[in-house]
Design a protein around this motif. Sequence first.
Motif, short mmCIF file in Angstrom:
data_model
loop_
_atom_site.label_atom_id
_atom_site.label_comp_id
_atom_site.label_asym_id
_atom_site.label_seq_id
_atom_site.Cartn_x
_atom_site.Cartn_y
_atom_site.Cartn_z
N GLY A 228 20.62 -12.04 -9.41
CA GLY A 228 21.10 -10.58 -9.84
C GLY A 228 21.52 -10.56 -11.18
N GLN A 229 21.80 -11.75 -12.16
CA GLN A 229 22.39 -11.42 -13.26
C GLN A 229 21.47 -11.41 -14.61
OE1 GLN A 229 25.79 -10.72 -13.77
NE2 GLN A 229 25.66 -10.56 -11.74
N ILE A 230 21.55 -10.85 -15.58
CA ILE A 230 20.63 -11.22 -16.50
C ILE A 230 20.89 -12.45 -17.36
CG2 ILE A 230 20.29 -10.32 -19.10
CD1 ILE A 230 19.03 -8.45 -17.10
N ILE A 231 19.97 -13.11 -17.68
CA ILE A 231 20.01 -14.55 -18.47
C ILE A 231 20.16 -14.24 -19.97
CG2 ILE A 231 19.02 -16.77 -18.76
CD1 ILE A 231 17.79 -16.57 -16.06
N HIS A 232 21.13 -14.58 -20.60
CA HIS A 232 21.27 -14.57 -22.24
C HIS A 232 21.08 -15.93 -22.71
CE1 HIS A 232 23.29 -10.29 -20.97
NE2 HIS A 232 22.72 -9.93 -22.09
N GLY A 233 20.45 -15.94 -23.58
CA GLY A 233 20.20 -16.96 -24.17
C GLY A 233 21.34 -17.41 -25.34
N THR A 234 21.30 -18.47 -25.98
CA THR A 234 22.21 -18.59 -27.30
C THR A 234 22.03 -17.62 -28.31
OG1 THR A 234 21.83 -20.98 -26.70
CG2 THR A 234 23.01 -20.57 -28.93
N VAL A 235 20.64 -17.59 -28.52
CA VAL A 235 20.44 -16.32 -29.35
C VAL A 235 19.78 -15.21 -28.88
CG1 VAL A 235 20.39 -17.88 -31.53
CG2 VAL A 235 18.20 -17.43 -30.27
N ASP A 236 19.86 -13.87 -29.43
CA ASP A 236 19.16 -13.06 -28.82
C ASP A 236 17.73 -12.73 -29.54
OD1 ASP A 236 19.73 -10.12 -26.97
OD2 ASP A 236 18.18 -9.77 -28.53
N MET A 237 16.61 -13.01 -29.24
CA MET A 237 14.96 -12.95 -29.63
C MET A 237 14.23 -12.66 -28.41
SD MET A 237 15.62 -14.04 -32.89
CE MET A 237 14.03 -14.25 -33.46
N GLU A 238 14.34 -11.39 -28.14
CA GLU A 238 13.64 -10.69 -26.82
C GLU A 238 12.20 -10.69 -27.55
OE1 GLU A 238 14.20 -6.92 -25.93
OE2 GLU A 238 13.62 -6.00 -28.03
N GLY A 239 11.61 -10.80 -28.59
CA GLY A 239 10.36 -10.61 -28.77
C GLY A 239 9.63 -12.18 -29.04
N ALA A 240 10.49 -13.18 -28.88
CA ALA A 240 10.28 -14.70 -28.91
C ALA A 240 8.95 -15.01 -27.87
CB ALA A 240 11.25 -15.63 -28.91
N VAL A 241 9.02 -14.16 -26.70
CA VAL A 241 7.95 -14.36 -25.88
C VAL A 241 6.51 -14.40 -26.23
CG1 VAL A 241 7.77 -12.33 -24.70
CG2 VAL A 241 7.21 -14.14 -23.41
N GLY A 242 6.45 -13.47 -27.39
CA GLY A 242 5.13 -13.20 -27.98
C GLY A 242 4.55 -14.20 -29.06
N GLN A 243 5.59 -15.14 -29.21
CA GLN A 243 5.22 -16.38 -29.85
C GLN A 243 4.80 -17.50 -29.04
OE1 GLN A 243 4.68 -16.56 -33.33
NE2 GLN A 243 5.07 -14.12 -32.93
N MET A 244 4.54 -17.22 -27.86
CA MET A 244 4.24 -18.42 -26.77
C MET A 244 2.71 -18.70 -27.46
SD MET A 244 3.02 -17.79 -22.94
CE MET A 244 4.67 -17.18 -22.32
N ILE A 245 2.48 -19.89 -27.31
CA ILE A 245 0.95 -20.34 -28.03
C ILE A 245 0.07 -20.64 -26.75
CG2 ILE A 245 -0.13 -22.35 -29.22
CD1 ILE A 245 2.32 -22.71 -30.69
N ILE A 246 -1.00 -19.73 -26.82
CA ILE A 246 -1.93 -19.60 -25.65
C ILE A 246 -3.41 -20.37 -26.10
CG2 ILE A 246 -0.80 -17.90 -24.23
CD1 ILE A 246 -3.21 -15.97 -25.49
#
Length: 399
Positions: A228-246
Amino acid sequence: MDKRLKTVPSAKRLLFNHIAELGVVSKAELLTSMSLTSSTLTRLLDDMVAEGLLQLSGLGHSSGGRRPLLYEAAPDYGYMFGIEISRVSSSLGLFDMQLNPRSLIHWPMDEAMTPERFIQHVHLNINAFLRDHHIAREQVRGIGIGAVGPLDRERGIIVQPLHFPAKGWVDLPICELMEQLTGFKTILDNGANAALLGEQWALRHEKVQHMLYVHAGVGIRSAMMSHGQIIHGTVDMEGAVGQMIIQTDGQRLHETGNYGALEAYVSVQALEKQARAQLKTGRSDLSPLLLEQPDRVNFAALVKALHAGDPFVRELFMQSAAYFGIGLANLINVLHPEKIILGGALINAHELFYQTAIEVARKNSYYYPQYEPLFSKGELKEDAVATGAAMMMWRELEI
């Protein structure tokens, strides 16, 4: 450390949250779900009604004695504004203490929508909302903003967002500027987190504890909630998932970013780039609608052609949806959510994109079909970010 981190909530705050989530509830129901004595609960309820935090909501059904009093959060105890700042469109909403939207507006983000003009536009509409609903400024508890990242949440700064049509959005102290003009406390988080908070509120009776939100539009954004809690990382880079290499030897969307990244195959920009390249080859099977000016073909034209049944455009979207499904499967295999909410321009372009993506994601998820998360387009859709942004401020209130 985030300056907004707080100590353990008081019994009063926990009680208010519980009542707000349930909607309408009796004292007997509260006694069974909260670790409070009857006398303490009675005192807290009486105090909160006297303060205007709670209001009586009639009488419940009798189980043999007197009918019990029912309680609910008082909607007019205070009001919050929620703002979405996005690349394509933005929105402003006025919400009461039950997080009901009293007014909501959306507007496009074009080359003229500089930060100065944006803040003035918000300010004018805030004043109009307050006037229309006869709300005094003293009743406003603050403003929450859900914005495109990367961000510095603690300092309230939009750091370096990509692909904004207007100039001036880099290293922007948005909270400070908004507070100076409106006089209201302002807090900031990324739009994906805000959207997930909003959707969690809309789905609160389902009691989902582990939820993933993925937005596919100009870029790809994601947020995750655990217990029930938002997971915040060390830095805020919400668009980083777009850099997932497929695809390790794959293409690159721009001069920056990873080769073979997800956003190079699944984004508004990727589809436009692929369509323009194909249109310039002079293929004879392409729609006349698209052949007129290949360099000016945009996403809106592609969506129109898709709904018209153009086979070339359909193939573009289906290929993109398949890649998106692979990306989702990777997230599922790492995060194991109960529910996945998908949003954004690509998801809403056509039902076929959505269905293809989730079919590919399911088939590439480990332990499928024994483990199969639920997929949804969400309840709030385009209003999710503004709602979640208001909820950010709702959670900040000192009660």
